[in-house]
Design an enzyme around this catalytic site. Structure first.
Site, short mmCIF file in Angstrom:
data_model
loop_
_atom_site.label_atom_id
_atom_site.label_comp_id
_atom_site.label_asym_id
_atom_site.label_seq_id
_atom_site.Cartn_x
_atom_site.Cartn_y
_atom_site.Cartn_z
N SER A 161 -51.19 -23.20 10.19
CA SER A 161 -51.96 -23.34 11.24
C SER A 161 -52.04 -21.73 12.02
CB SER A 161 -51.56 -24.20 12.39
OG SER A 161 -50.47 -23.69 12.90
N TYR A 198 -52.25 -27.12 15.42
CA TYR A 198 -52.59 -28.23 14.37
C TYR A 198 -52.08 -29.39 15.12
CZ TYR A 198 -54.61 -25.96 10.38
OH TYR A 198 -55.38 -25.24 9.40
N GLY A 199 -50.83 -29.09 15.88
CA GLY A 199 -50.14 -30.23 16.56
C GLY A 199 -50.72 -31.06 17.36
N CYS A 220 -46.37 -25.38 7.05
CA CYS A 220 -46.80 -26.13 8.16
C CYS A 220 -46.25 -27.53 8.16
CB CYS A 220 -48.39 -25.97 8.33
SG CYS A 220 -48.71 -26.79 9.67
N ASN A 221 -45.51 -27.90 8.94
CA ASN A 221 -44.88 -29.15 8.95
C ASN A 221 -45.94 -30.32 9.23
OD1 ASN A 221 -42.54 -27.42 9.55
ND2 ASN A 221 -41.55 -29.40 9.16
N THR A 222 -46.84 -29.72 10.14
CA THR A 222 -47.80 -30.72 10.66
C THR A 222 -48.82 -30.91 9.54
OG1 THR A 222 -47.37 -29.67 12.98
CG2 THR A 222 -49.30 -31.01 12.70
N CYS A 226 -40.56 -27.14 12.81
CA CYS A 226 -41.93 -26.45 12.79
C CYS A 226 -41.77 -25.16 12.43
CB CYS A 226 -42.59 -26.42 14.24
SG CYS A 226 -44.17 -25.43 14.23
N1 DGL Z 1 -46.42 -24.05 12.05
C1 DGL Z 1 -46.82 -25.26 12.41
C2 DGL Z 1 -45.90 -26.58 11.72
O1 DGL Z 1 -45.04 -26.18 11.37
C3 DGL Z 1 -47.31 -25.45 13.80
C4 DGL Z 1 -48.20 -26.59 14.07
C5 DGL Z 1 -49.18 -26.49 15.02
O2 DGL Z 1 -49.90 -25.65 14.67
O3 DGL Z 1 -49.12 -27.25 16.15
O4 DGL Z 1 -45.72 -27.52 12.07
#
Ligand code: DGL
Length: 266
Positions: free
Chosen positions: A13, A44-45, A75-77, A185
């Site tokens: 993101s 993205y969260g 990105c985990n999300t 994250c």
């Molecule tokens: N780096 C993203 C993750 O690992 C951030 C998510 C976001 O943009 O909220 O979830």
């Protein structure tokens, strides 16, 4: 047909995925990369499942169009919302983020662990299953890191405000005797040095990026796509201003990279 000389696509993101890229390029120095920071749509969260799916699909098409042989969803999300769908839609291999609950479960002495991540990640089936699988007999504290992605994205890491926000999340963990903090994250590893000043030395902070890098190497080997003679270049793309991306990369490589600026892909 894909060839080893093609680049590896990485997207996030925003600039968070640079924490993954940093590990991957160390482990695979001959690979070339395409890094896409979707900073225009960050975070993205807070977005709906459908929105994250759409953004992830657009990022994938973009990276494939530029020749990616495989894609790291750094990105985990996005992994939680979209990796299953992406695997069903595209014929390349995807490497997603795995919250390092397994490592935390193995290392904990106190039997209390914490996971710091976005709401989308913590609520996703992927994470819920990981938790059941590896840590059903532990006390797990789940903490949404409201505001932390923004701190990293806006280059406000070394500020009193960052310290104060982190204390709000970390102090209750310490009261609960947590001795393993999983960073769920990819933006959060940039806060790790600051986190470590706010917790006792026996508490470990776990960044999953090294494990993701090893998984990527295994997948490339399996697919016979490992590049053993490339020049290790990265082409950076951003849908934002590209400024923070430049600063973060410069901090790691000691050179300020060129960033190709794009309009939002959706
Ligand atoms: N780096 C993203 C993750 O690992 C951030 C998510 C976001 O943009 O909220 O979830």
């Amino acid at each position: 047909m894909k060839t080893a000389a093609q680049p590896i696509g990485i997207f996030d993101s925003g600039v968070g995925g640079i924490s993954v890229w940093r590990e991957v390029r160390q482990l695979l120095p001959y690979e070339n990369f395409l890094y896409f920071a979707d900073s225009a749509n960050c975070p993205y969260g807070n977005r709906s499942h459908e929105e994250v799916l759409k953004l992830s699909e657009a990022a994938t098409r973009f990276l494939l169009h530029h020749g990616a042989k495989t894609i790291v969803v750094a990105c985990n999300t996005a992994t939680a919302a979209a990796v299953k769908h992406l695997r069903s839609q595209f014929s390349i291999r995807f490497i997603g983020m795995e919250p390092a609950v397994k490592i935390a479960a193995k290392n904990t002495q106190s039997r209390h662990i914490a996971v710091l991540a976005t709401e989308g990640t913590l609520k996703g089936n992927h994470f819920q299953n990981t938790m059941k699988r590896y840590a059903s007999d532990l006390d797990i504290m789940l903490q949404i890191g409201h505001g932390l992605v923004e701190l990293v994205e806006e280059d406000r890491i070394e500020t009193p405000e960052a310290k104060q926000l982190l204390r709000q999340y970390l102090d209750p963990m310490m009261h609960r005797k947590v001795d393993q903090i999983v960073l769920g994250c990819s933006h959060y590893p940039f806060l790790k040095p600051l986190i470590e000043t706010l917790i006792p030395p026996h508490v470990s902070v776990i960044d999953p990026a090294p494990a993701v890098a090893r998984r990527l190497r295994a997948v490339l080997k399996e697919e016979q796509l490992l590049n053993r003679q490339g020049d290790g270049k990265t082409h950076y793309f951003s849908s934002g201003t590209g400024k923070v991306l430049q600063r973060m990369v410069a901090h790691i490589t000691n050179t300020t990279p060129e960033v190709t600026l794009l309009d939002s892909l959706v």
